[in-house]
Write an enzyme that holds these catalytic residues in place. Structure first.
Site: not given
Length: 518
Positions: A58, A65
């Protein structure tokens, strides 16, 4: 002869305590990062560079998000990091004062020093330069929901660190690029995830919280001092602070406040001994002229300020734990050779403590306002003229109008004490479906603390006027007399009516800057 200003420098490791924070923030001391810390940061960076080369992680090769489901091509990875900084620099409102920005930068630095962020040492070194050179990024107050931490405000910090946006330097708002050039500094470069690492975490709310705590501790010191002087003015019986009475209730804060009051009051010639005045002689009168027990705002100060003491102690523990933690996401751990995804950016710990802090300081402010009312209300105290007016009653007004300021300001504190911690609003496509609102809570606590200094300033203006009216200067305890003399040095006794707004401001500065501890 020119005076050369000398700055003290200290070497810091990966952990920092409140005293060192106070010295860096208020004494303008500089910091140097230990070699061991730099090595740990570098170790984390090199591990992440190797680990991430063929994995989906990530914020390195995914969007942010709710956009995390989108993979980012290798050619766009650096652009991705710049994009989060630029796109999230959307704050609004007044700029956060420089002191709070400095605290936020220190908080961000110590997150990186935990060696779990995977960032290049270049970023750490530049952040240290910003702190030591008093280069303060322009950070608007509004924009954070407190999870993923302070994304918007930290993006403004990051914007300055990449050489863009604006900074406050030498008292002026200036383009960052010019200030960096003037100081021979270069913006940090994107290596792997530096953009996300700067923007993701609780550092702004933590930084504000640290300054709030330091100012709140000073307020507590002053409230103890004012409470002693109030009881000296009222010639109270001193057994309300006695050790046997306060030890009978098993709260550390109450016992500490009573102990501090006993210490300050030890050599006072104003207070009375119950065992001498009431127990040691016979009384025939039906009505006692002097109060057998004073009003609660004088007599119950250990019980009122005790919970404030205990609350500040817990706030300190939480803030110091937070500033010495890795609060971004993901967590890069060279020791276990893994990268962990979670929510260390969530600000609930800070949000909850800032709510408790502002409630505690509001109660302290209410105590100050009631003590002020005692001084100003001649039918209550029975010994002073209305509003401690030393002029001609009716023609002059003393501090009468200043009570309006104190009362209205206290009322605002009471309203602001409603909690933010339970005011989560889902946002970010419901990715952030429960948030902390920690920065809002910290900012509201900041306002409550500023308000409290205003009320405390007016209280001390009344206290010294009362001392002059009663002519008890020489009977005060040593510490009380010292405070009286220091205040009278810049706030002389007055009988004629003059504007007092500048005196209130000067008193507030004195109260913030005096060095003493409970």
């Amino acid at each position: 002869m020119q005076t050369i200003s000398m700055k003290y420098t200290m070497i810091v490791g990966k952990y920092i305590n409140l005293e060192i924070l106070r010295r860096v923030l208020f004494n303008d001391e500089e910091i140097i990062i230990s070699d061991k810390c730099i090595q740990e940061v570098d170790k984390s960076f090199h591990f992440l560079r190797e680990f991430s080369s063929d994995k989906i992680i990530y914020g390195i090769n995914t969007g942010f998000g709710p956009m995390a489901q989108y993979r980012i091509e290798d050619k766009s990875l650096r652009e991705l990091q710049y994009n989060i900084i630029r796109s999230h620099s959307t704050g609004a409102g007044q700029p956060l004062p420089s002191l709070y920005v400095k605290a936020a930068m220190i908080a961000r630095l110590f997150t990186f020093l935990q060696g779990k962020s995977g960032i290049h040492t270049e970023l750490v070194e530049l952040l240290v330069q910003f702190i030591n050179l008093d280069i303060f990024p322009y950070i608007p107050e509004h924009g954070s929901v407190g999870a993923s931490g302070d994304l918007v405000q930290l993006a403004h910090m990051a914007l300055a660190l990449i050489g863009e946006g604006e900074v406050f330097y030498e008292g002026k708002l200036q383009p960052t690029a010019q200030v960096l050039e003037k100081n021979h500094l270069k913006p940090f470069s994107i290596h792997i995830r530096e953009g996300l690492s700067v923007t993701n975490g609780t550092s702004v709310m933590t930084g504000i919280g640290i300054v709030n705590l330091l100012y709140a501790r000073q307020l507590l010191n002053w409230s103890v001092c004012a409470s002693v002087m109030m009881n000296e003015i009222a010639a109270s019986y001193d057994d309300f602070i006695s050790q046997p009475l306060n030890d009978a209730k098993l709260h550390k804060g109450q016992q500490k406040i009573a102990e501090a009051m006993r210490k300050q009051m030890a050599d006072s010639k104003c207070t009375l001994k119950r065992e001498i005045e009431l127990y040691g002689q016979k009384h025939e009168e039906k009505i006692f002229e002097h109060k057998v027990q004073p009003y609660y705002s004088l007599r119950c100060t250990p019980q009122i300020l005790g919970p404030v003491y205990d609350t500040l102690a817990n706030v300190e523990e939480v803030l110091i734990n937070e500033i010495n933690s890795a609060c971004d996401n993901p967590i890069v751990d060279p020791e276990t050779q893994n990268v962990y995804h979670g929510g260390n950016f969530h600000g609930d710990y800070i949000s909850f403590e800032m709510d408790k802090l502002k409630i505690a300081i509001t109660k302290l402010t209410m105590l100050s306002e009631r003590q002020l009312n005692y001084l100003f209300h001649d039918r209550i105290n029975g010994i002073l003229p209305p509003f401690v007016n030393l002029g001609v009653l009716g023609l002059n007004y003393g501090l009468q109008a200043s009570q309006f300021t104190a009362t209205s300001t206290t009322a605002e504190c009471q309203t602001l004490s409603n909690p933010m911690y339970v005011h989560s609003i889902p946002n970010n496509n419901d990715n952030q479906d429960i948030v902390s609102m920690g920065t809002n809570s910290a900012l509201m606590a900041k306002t409550v603390i500023e308000n409290s200094y205003q009320v405390m300033s007016i209280l001390f203006m009344g206290i010294v006027q009362a001392v002059d009216y009663l002519k008890i200067q020489e009977k005060l305890s040593t510490e009380s007399r010292c405070v009286y003399n220091e205040i009278r040095a810049f706030f002389p006794v007055f009988t004629q009516d003059t504007p007092k707004y500048k005196e209130i401001e000067a008193m507030g500065k004195y109260l913030k800057n005096k060095k003493f501890n409970l």
